[in-house]
Design a protein around this motif. Structure first.
Motif, PDB file in Angstrom:
ATOM      1  N   GLU A  44      36.446  -5.597  17.997  1.00  0.00           N
ATOM      2  CA  GLU A  44      36.786  -6.958  18.763  1.00  0.00           C
ATOM      3  C   GLU A  44      37.570  -5.959  19.642  1.00  0.00           C
ATOM      4  N   LYS A  45      38.712  -4.917  19.261  1.00  0.00           N
ATOM      5  CA  LYS A  45      39.472  -4.391  20.256  1.00  0.00           C
ATOM      6  C   LYS A  45      39.114  -3.476  21.323  1.00  0.00           C
ATOM      7  N   GLN A 103      28.228 -11.156  12.817  1.00  0.00           N
ATOM      8  CA  GLN A 103      28.412 -11.277  13.820  1.00  0.00           C
ATOM      9  C   GLN A 103      30.502 -10.541  13.428  1.00  0.00           C
ATOM     10  N   ALA A 104      30.554 -11.426  12.001  1.00  0.00           N
ATOM     11  CA  ALA A 104      32.035 -11.256  11.356  1.00  0.00           C
ATOM     12  C   ALA A 104      32.553  -9.726  11.417  1.00  0.00           C
ATOM     13  N   THR A 105      31.520  -8.663  11.122  1.00  0.00           N
ATOM     14  CA  THR A 105      31.177  -7.441  10.927  1.00  0.00           C
ATOM     15  C   THR A 105      32.008  -6.779  11.794  1.00  0.00           C
ATOM     16  N   VAL A 106      31.147  -7.039  12.729  1.00  0.00           N
ATOM     17  CA  VAL A 106      31.019  -6.383  14.693  1.00  0.00           C
ATOM     18  C   VAL A 106      31.979  -6.996  14.973  1.00  0.00           C
ATOM     19  N   ASP A 155      28.186  -1.981  25.134  1.00  0.00           N
ATOM     20  CA  ASP A 155      27.913  -1.985  23.618  1.00  0.00           C
ATOM     21  C   ASP A 155      28.269  -1.862  22.796  1.00  0.00           C
ATOM     22  N   TYR A 156      27.399  -2.555  21.928  1.00  0.00           N
ATOM     23  CA  TYR A 156      27.306  -2.265  19.758  1.00  0.00           C
ATOM     24  C   TYR A 156      26.458  -1.934  19.554  1.00  0.00           C
ATOM     25  N   TYR A 157      25.813  -1.151  19.045  1.00  0.00           N
ATOM     26  CA  TYR A 157      24.541  -0.814  18.360  1.00  0.00           C
ATOM     27  C   TYR A 157      24.807  -0.607  16.650  1.00  0.00           C
ATOM     28  N   VAL A 158      24.380  -1.683  16.359  1.00  0.00           N
ATOM     29  CA  VAL A 158      24.264  -1.664  14.611  1.00  0.00           C
ATOM     30  C   VAL A 158      23.206  -1.974  13.889  1.00  0.00           C
ATOM     31  N   PRO A 159      23.080  -1.712  12.617  1.00  0.00           N
ATOM     32  CA  PRO A 159      22.132  -2.318  11.535  1.00  0.00           C
ATOM     33  C   PRO A 159      21.250  -3.000  11.778  1.00  0.00           C
ATOM     34  N   PHE A 192      18.193  -1.004  15.915  1.00  0.00           N
ATOM     35  CA  PHE A 192      19.500  -1.716  16.241  1.00  0.00           C
ATOM     36  C   PHE A 192      19.162  -3.331  16.932  1.00  0.00           C
ATOM     37  N   HIS A 193      20.765  -3.646  16.522  1.00  0.00           N
ATOM     38  CA  HIS A 193      20.848  -4.971  16.879  1.00  0.00           C
ATOM     39  C   HIS A 193      22.238  -4.621  18.028  1.00  0.00           C
ATOM     40  N   ARG A 194      21.532  -4.888  19.460  1.00  0.00           N
ATOM     41  CA  ARG A 194      22.522  -4.866  20.325  1.00  0.00           C
ATOM     42  C   ARG A 194      23.430  -6.249  20.326  1.00  0.00           C
ATOM     43  N   HIS A 195      25.068  -5.871  20.359  1.00  0.00           N
ATOM     44  CA  HIS A 195      25.668  -6.374  20.960  1.00  0.00           C
ATOM     45  C   HIS A 195      26.759  -6.407  22.280  1.00  0.00           C
ATOM     46  N   SER A 196      27.325  -7.411  23.244  1.00  0.00           N
ATOM     47  CA  SER A 196      27.708  -6.746  24.469  1.00  0.00           C
ATOM     48  C   SER A 196      28.263  -7.897  24.607  1.00  0.00           C
TER      49      SER A 196
END
Length: 859
Positions: free
Chosen positions: A267-268, A259-262, A250-254, A237-241
């Motif tokens: 984002e809220k 970034q726009a999809t994440v 933290d948001y873990y996505v494939p 996964f790629h982690r977005h913090s």
């Protein structure tokens, strides 16, 4: 096939259930006639489990054999007896190989039957004396843990492991106490390939390199929680913090997710955390909040403590929005971190305290973010979902301890009806007192397990309001009021007489409701509101007014869960449609006008409202209602609505046009939408409707759409559903092709279900569907059970019965039961009036016998 329900057996069971809820013994005859699955002969009365020890901590050390899909683990349970003299310990451990049980250096004797591990302790332990039991085990779980692996048919499928504990499936991968009336801290130590991440509950204490290209992760959750909330996810996964000024988000996505999809999906989250904290009055209670998307998730989301699991479908492109949104799902699972995790239902019959609260707080979020109309529209949708289940499936009390499987309780009665009941509490108490009561409830029971009476008690403590009558009718009884209202103006007395009747059938534990109702009258002098209390089957109310009112609104805030018949003139309905301040009121006016579709002026008013109404939800419902009229004027309005600025309205207009069979103008408009609209869900709806219309060229247009990729395969699904409606024999080989293993999973589901309509009388289709009952993809199995029920071939009964008897996933099992019920109804000859009369007399005799044999009430 199902055995017929024995009335005496179910009557006795229902009596026990109604007694458990404190209901009158007279209610048990109604309870005995609940529809399946709650009126099933297999349904039993469930109580919270009895505990002999306190589970204080669960430490799990795990390794995996990916090829064998096997777990090797050690679970160390920290326990303390609840009473003196504990000599044996029982823990839940499903389908495991138990290698050893040790206490310190000592190996203990144990018995294991494949479901329960019973351990003989080294001596009798006294109350509060802590000890540590270590269970070494292996497991190839069929539930609880799911291995996602690429294969020849799906080479791009990511390698993942993820868990799903709720309701009682943690026992399939950890031996422990697995029922929600116990709370413990937990610890997860797991070794995985170095290129992968391991995500679990609480704080990451350590991530260290291990031998042979492996890595060990050590997580610990220090806030006690029920065991179904323990979770683990392994994968790349790629982690977005993100940050909210407190615990990390933290948001873990494939890998490869842009970034726009994440942002579109998550984002809220920070704003939601702040809102729930401020409204509830309790800060977010855990060390972090992670949201991880997984392949083929069993549910939209699962609120594992501090680490929510979401299905990957929540990630979506701009072309899917706003028809598809992650916002409601993200809010729901986040709300659970308070309602469901910090406070957890003590037993499954009280699951509404988890799920209705999360649903209601999701609606509160929408009110906070988008305003009152958004909140009211979500309330309307919740009510409609409940009404549909009540009408088409079954009716039951929200709190009901008699069931076949606890997963049957995760339904629209629990979620949607429960959320509407909470809104009625808000209305009854007022906003300030309601918030005060829920804050008191949350703070008083934080870190505990709860029952519905705890909420009622908290309301009384915080506000002084004793609401036993409210909880009795809305939680312990079933159904909803069905009002018939009549208004009569007395010019001489200058009074309006309002007759209010409750017409609901008093069956299936449905009562006569007691309700406070506001009634608003509008005259030339303005609006005047009265508050009355309705409590009987038929009542009369008199209101002094200066003149005949030009508008009457019964429950003007639309705060009551109800059905309402209130004959109003066309002019008054048009006035309400245009100017009612409440979204639900405007929708109700549209519904009444649509019932008089032969009145051209009513259709003109609906068409005008479809053009001019500002709130998208009302336009959406008007589009739906116009489709149901099947009038040419309605069709013309819907053709215009295909150009609405909001894609959600365009989608509904496209669906509604499917009602106009053989209408070439509608077909051409839909073809234009399919070719030009940029929104995925609008195109998918147009494709299905094109099949329903059955116009020339529909087959070719639908076949062409099979080549279009989209979010969740929605466009292909629309085309396949269109084929099912079209009924063209040329579609059968296409549906067979797209149903096969190796095709995109979501498209497979639609293709399999299409075979239920396209394949009648085709033996190869029957055999193919029966084979799919053993497919490795869970939702292919569920779709196959639906399709076989639709096919109606008696040769499938044996296979469906096997699924109903043995399927591990309750939703698949239930679909098989419904398919069998459908086939049984189709095969059952209609009874004559004489036969029905004999049955009625037999039932009357049985009721008399039960009454005569019933024990007298306690003094």
């Amino acid at each position: 096939m199902h055995k017929r329900i024995r009335p005496a057996l179910l009557a006795g069971l229902a009596l026990a259930a109604t007694a458990a809820l404190g209901l009158a013994a007279a209610d048990h005859q109604q309870a005995a006639k609940l529809r399946p699955p709650f009126g099933d002969v297999r349904a039993t009365l469930h109580w919270p489990r009895t505990r002999t020890y306190d589970l204080q901590h669960v430490k799990v050390e795990l390794g995996f054999d990916w090829e064998k899909k096997e777990i090797a683990g050690v679970a160390t349970l920290t326990l303390a007896p609840l009473n003196d003299g504990l000599k044996r310990v029982s823990v839940d451990a499903a389908e495991m190989t138990i290698e050893s049980v040790t206490l310190g250096e000592q190996t203990l004797r144990f018995d294991y039957d494949g479901q329960r591990l019973d351990v003989a302790l080294d001596h009798a332990y006294e109350e509060g004396e802590t000890f540590h039991l270590a269970v070494r085990y292996r497991s190839r779980p069929r539930k609880g843990v799911y291995f996602m692996m690429p294969d020849a048919a799906y080479p791009a499928k990511p390698r993942q492991i993820w868990t799903q504990g709720e309701s009682e499936d943690t026992r399939y991968w950890i031996p422990l106490y697995d029922f929600p009336n116990e709370r413990a801290t937990s610890e997860m130590i797991v070794t995985v390939p170095a290129e992968m991440l391991a995500i679990s509950n609480g704080r990451l204490l350590e991530a260290r390199d291990a031998a042979r290209g492996m890595k060990t992760y050590h997580w610990r959750e220090d806030v006690p929680h029920v065991t179904y909330l323990i979770s683990l996810i392994v994968g790349r996964f790629h982690r977005h913090s993100d940050s909210v000024g407190g615990p990390p988000l933290d948001y873990y996505v494939p890998l490869g997710t842009n970034q726009a999809t994440v942002r579109r999906s998550f984002e809220k989250t920070p704003e939601m955390v702040r809102f729930f904290h401020e409204w509830i009055g309790i800060p977010y209670p855990y060390e972090k909040y992670a949201q991880t998307t997984v392949e083929e998730g069993l549910f939209g989301g699962m609120e594992n403590i501090s680490a929510t699991t979401l299905y990957a479908d929540t990630l979506h492109p701009e072309a899917a929005a706003p028809n598809w949104s992650s916002e409601g799902l993200v809010a729901h699972e986040l709300a659970h971190q308070w309602w469901g995790n910090l406070l957890t239902c003590r037993g499954w019959s009280h699951i509404w305290l988890n799920e209705a609260f999360a649903t209601f707080f999701t609606n509160l979020w929408f009110e906070n973010r988008y305003g009152r109309e958004a909140y009211d529209y979500r309330r309307y949708q919740d009510a409609q979902d409940y009404f549909k289940e009540d009408r088409e499936e079954y009716r039951r009390p929200i709190v009901w301890p008699v069931y076949v499987n606890e997963m049957d309780l995760f339904d629209d009665h629990t979620y949607q009806k429960g959320a509407v009941v909470l809104d009625m509490l808000r209305y009854l108490l007022g906003d300030a007192a309601f918030q005060k009561a829920l804050r008191h409830y949350g703070k008083k029971f934080a870190g505990q397990v709860v029952e519905t009476r705890d909420l009622r008690q908290s309301i009384a403590e915080a506000t002084g309001q004793e609401l036993g009558w409210f909880f009795d009718q809305w939680l312990d009884h079933a159904g909803h009021p069905e009002f018939v209202v009549q208004a009569e103006w007395d010019a001489d007395a200058r009074q309006l007489r309002l007759t209010v009747e409750q017409k609901q059938e008093l069956k299936e534990l449905t009562p006569i409701f007691r309700l406070p109702v506001e009634v608003e009258f509008t005259t030339s002098q303005g609006a005047q509101t009265f508050r009355i209390e309705v409590a009987h089957a038929r009542e009369h109310f008199t209101f002094p007014l200066p003149e005949r009112p030009r508008r009457i609104r019964f429950d003007p805030g639309q705060r009551l869960l109800k059905k309402l018949e209130f004959a109003r003139s066309r002019d008054e309905l048009v006035d309400l449609l245009r100017s009612d301040s409440n979204v639900i009121g405007r929708i109700w006016a549209a519904e009444q006008l649509a019932r008089h579709a032969s009145d051209s002026e009513a259709l003109v008013a609906l068409r005008e409202a479809l053009r001019q109404e500002k709130f998208y939800g009302v336009r959406r419902e008007i589009a739906r209602l116009l489709g149901e009229t099947r009038r040419s004027e309605a069709r013309d309005a819907l053709l215009e609505a295909l150009r609405d600025a909001d894609a959600r309205v365009r989608e509904e207009a496209a669906k509604a046009l499917g009602k106009f069979v053989r209408d070439m103008d509608a077909a051409r408009a839909l073809e234009n939408t399919i070719g030009k609209d940029e929104k995925v869900y609008v195109v998918a709806a147009a494709l299905k409707s094109l099949g329903q219309i059955r116009g020339e060229g529909a087959f070719e247009r639908l076949r062409g759409a099979l080549g279009r990729d989209s979010h969740r395969e929605e466009i292909r699904r629309g085309a396949l559903e269109g084929f099912a409606e079209l009924g063209d024999a040329r579609a059968l080989p296409l549906a067979l092709e797209w149903s096969r293993y190796g095709q995109p999973p979501r498209a497979r589901e639609a293709a399999i279900e299409a075979l239920g309509k396209l394949g009648r009388g085709q033996e190869d289709v029957l055999n193919h569907l029966i084979g799919l009952l053993n497919d490795t993809y869970l939702w292919a199995r569920r779709s196959a059970t639906k399709a076989l029920g639709e096919l109606g071939d008696a040769r499938a009964i044996e296979a469906l019965q096997a699924v109903a008897d043995t399927a591990l996933e309750r939703r698949v099992q239930r679909e098989a039961e419904k398919a069998l019920e459908k086939m049984q109804r189709a095969r059952t000859p209609q009874r004559t009036a004489e036969e029905l009369q004999v049955e009625v007399e037999t039932l009357k005799q049985e009721i008399r016998r039960l009454r005569e044999s019933a024990a007298p009430p306690l003094p």
